[in-house]
Design a protein around this motif. Structure first.
Motif, PDB file in Angstrom:
ATOM      1  N   GLU A   7       0.856  -1.192   0.000  1.00  0.00           N
ATOM      2  CA  GLU A   7       0.000   0.000   0.000  1.00  0.00           C
ATOM      3  C   GLU A   7       0.886   1.235   0.000  1.00  0.00           C
ATOM      4  O   GLU A   7       1.776   1.370   0.839  1.00  0.00           O
ATOM      5  N   ILE A  12      -3.424   4.723   5.090  1.00  0.00           N
ATOM      6  CA  ILE A  12      -4.209   3.498   4.877  1.00  0.00           C
ATOM      7  C   ILE A  12      -3.418   2.282   5.351  1.00  0.00           C
ATOM      8  O   ILE A  12      -3.960   1.380   6.001  1.00  0.00           O
ATOM      9  N   ASP A  52      -2.622  -3.510  -2.897  1.00  0.00           N
ATOM     10  CA  ASP A  52      -3.312  -2.358  -3.475  1.00  0.00           C
ATOM     11  C   ASP A  52      -3.007  -2.369  -4.976  1.00  0.00           C
ATOM     12  O   ASP A  52      -1.863  -2.578  -5.391  1.00  0.00           O
ATOM     13  N   THR A  79      -6.753  -4.953  -2.976  1.00  0.00           N
ATOM     14  CA  THR A  79      -7.451  -3.859  -2.299  1.00  0.00           C
ATOM     15  C   THR A  79      -7.382  -2.638  -3.211  1.00  0.00           C
ATOM     16  O   THR A  79      -6.328  -2.343  -3.772  1.00  0.00           O
ATOM     17  N   ALA A  81      -9.501   1.355  -4.430  1.00  0.00           N
ATOM     18  CA  ALA A  81     -10.613   2.302  -4.356  1.00  0.00           C
ATOM     19  C   ALA A  81     -11.356   2.315  -5.679  1.00  0.00           C
ATOM     20  O   ALA A  81     -12.397   2.952  -5.820  1.00  0.00           O
ATOM     21  N   LYS A 102     -12.079  -0.160  -1.065  1.00  0.00           N
ATOM     22  CA  LYS A 102     -11.931   0.840  -0.003  1.00  0.00           C
ATOM     23  C   LYS A 102     -13.164   1.751   0.021  1.00  0.00           C
ATOM     24  O   LYS A 102     -13.736   2.019  -1.043  1.00  0.00           O
ATOM     25  N   PRO A 103     -13.547   2.254   1.178  1.00  0.00           N
ATOM     26  CA  PRO A 103     -12.976   1.984   2.510  1.00  0.00           C
ATOM     27  C   PRO A 103     -13.506   0.668   3.091  1.00  0.00           C
ATOM     28  O   PRO A 103     -14.606   0.238   2.757  1.00  0.00           O
ATOM     29  N   TYR A 104     -12.706   0.045   3.921  1.00  0.00           N
ATOM     30  CA  TYR A 104     -13.118  -1.218   4.537  1.00  0.00           C
ATOM     31  C   TYR A 104     -12.761  -1.194   6.015  1.00  0.00           C
ATOM     32  O   TYR A 104     -11.897  -0.438   6.460  1.00  0.00           O
TER      33      TYR A 104
END
Length: 239
Positions: A7, A12, A52, A79, A81, A102-104
């Motif tokens: 990430e 985050i 990410d 992961t 957005a 995201k968001p989680y």
């Protein structure tokens, strides 16, 4: 579990670390790009990676997934957005074990990890079962006296009927087994074997030459019956 976080947003990354801590997992490292992620994996192999998709560097998370598959064979969860169809389609082709948008929160990550690891364990079991099946299919167990002896099917030169028994002949030795030629034929015809005579089932790949009503395997002359010759010819690669 030992988990790698990939990430490039520090806030985050810190939040995910906190969540994994709550869930009692160990974070072995946080990487902001593919190069650092690979370096961490080389040092400590994770059980799972959270990737990410949009990360810094020349390699994004989707391409990094390829590298992790090739070099480490570890499960990963994407992961992102971005949940548009193009991103999902590209990510899906890499075979992820989960996809978090995201968001989680704690429940989202916990559920994704549980599902991912269950799917990964099933994949490993299927792969191991497939490998074992191949080993079994490549071999046959012969009951000789009170023993079960494993013999590679392609090592068998021919099988010869001996009354209520059959001789399984390999280059090294012969095995006498109490069985019928019908059963031998049923078990071996899918493995490049063919019946050429009521007393012989032979390995096609071991034939040296064929002359009229006989064929040669090693130094053994084997008769070919008229009723079986056509079936033999059909199985040969003729020019």
């Amino acid at each position: 579990m030992k988990i790698l976080i990939v990430e490039d947003d520090p806030m985050i990354a810190e939040s995910v670390q906190d969540i994994l801590g709550i869930l009692r997992h160990e974070v072995i490292g946080v990487a902001e790009d593919a190069e650092k992620a690979i370096a961490i994996c080389n040092e400590t192999l994770p059980d799972l990676a959270l990737l990410d998709i949009q990360i810094g560097g020349d390699i994004d998370g989707v391409d990094l997934a390829d590298l992790l598959n090739q070099n480490f064979q570890i499960p990963f969860i994407f992961t992102t957005a971005f949940a548009d169809n193009d991103t999902i389609s590209r990510a899906k082709s890499k075979g992820p074990y989960g996809y978090l948008v995201k968001p989680y929160g704690v429940k989202d990550i916990n559920a994704a990890i549980e599902i991912a690891m269950t799917a990964y364990e099933r994949f490993k079991e299927a792969k191991e079962s497939q490998a074992m099946s191949k080993v079994i299919q490549d071999s046959i167990f012969l009951k000789v006296d009170s023993k079960l002896i494993k013999v590679k099917i392609n090592d068998i030169l021919y099988v010869e009927a001996k009354g209520d028994y059959a001789l399984f002949k390999t280059q090294e030795k012969g095995f006498i087994v109490h069985t019928t030629m019908k059963r031998v034929e049923d078990r071996l015809t899918d493995h490049n074997f063919v019946k050429v005579h009521r007393s012989y089932v032979i390995n096609l790949s071991k034939i040296v030459d064929i002359e009229e009503s006989n064929l040669l395997i090693e130094n053994k002359v084997i008769p070919i019956s008229r009723s079986n010759k056509e079936a033999l010819i059909k199985r040969l690669n003729l020019l």
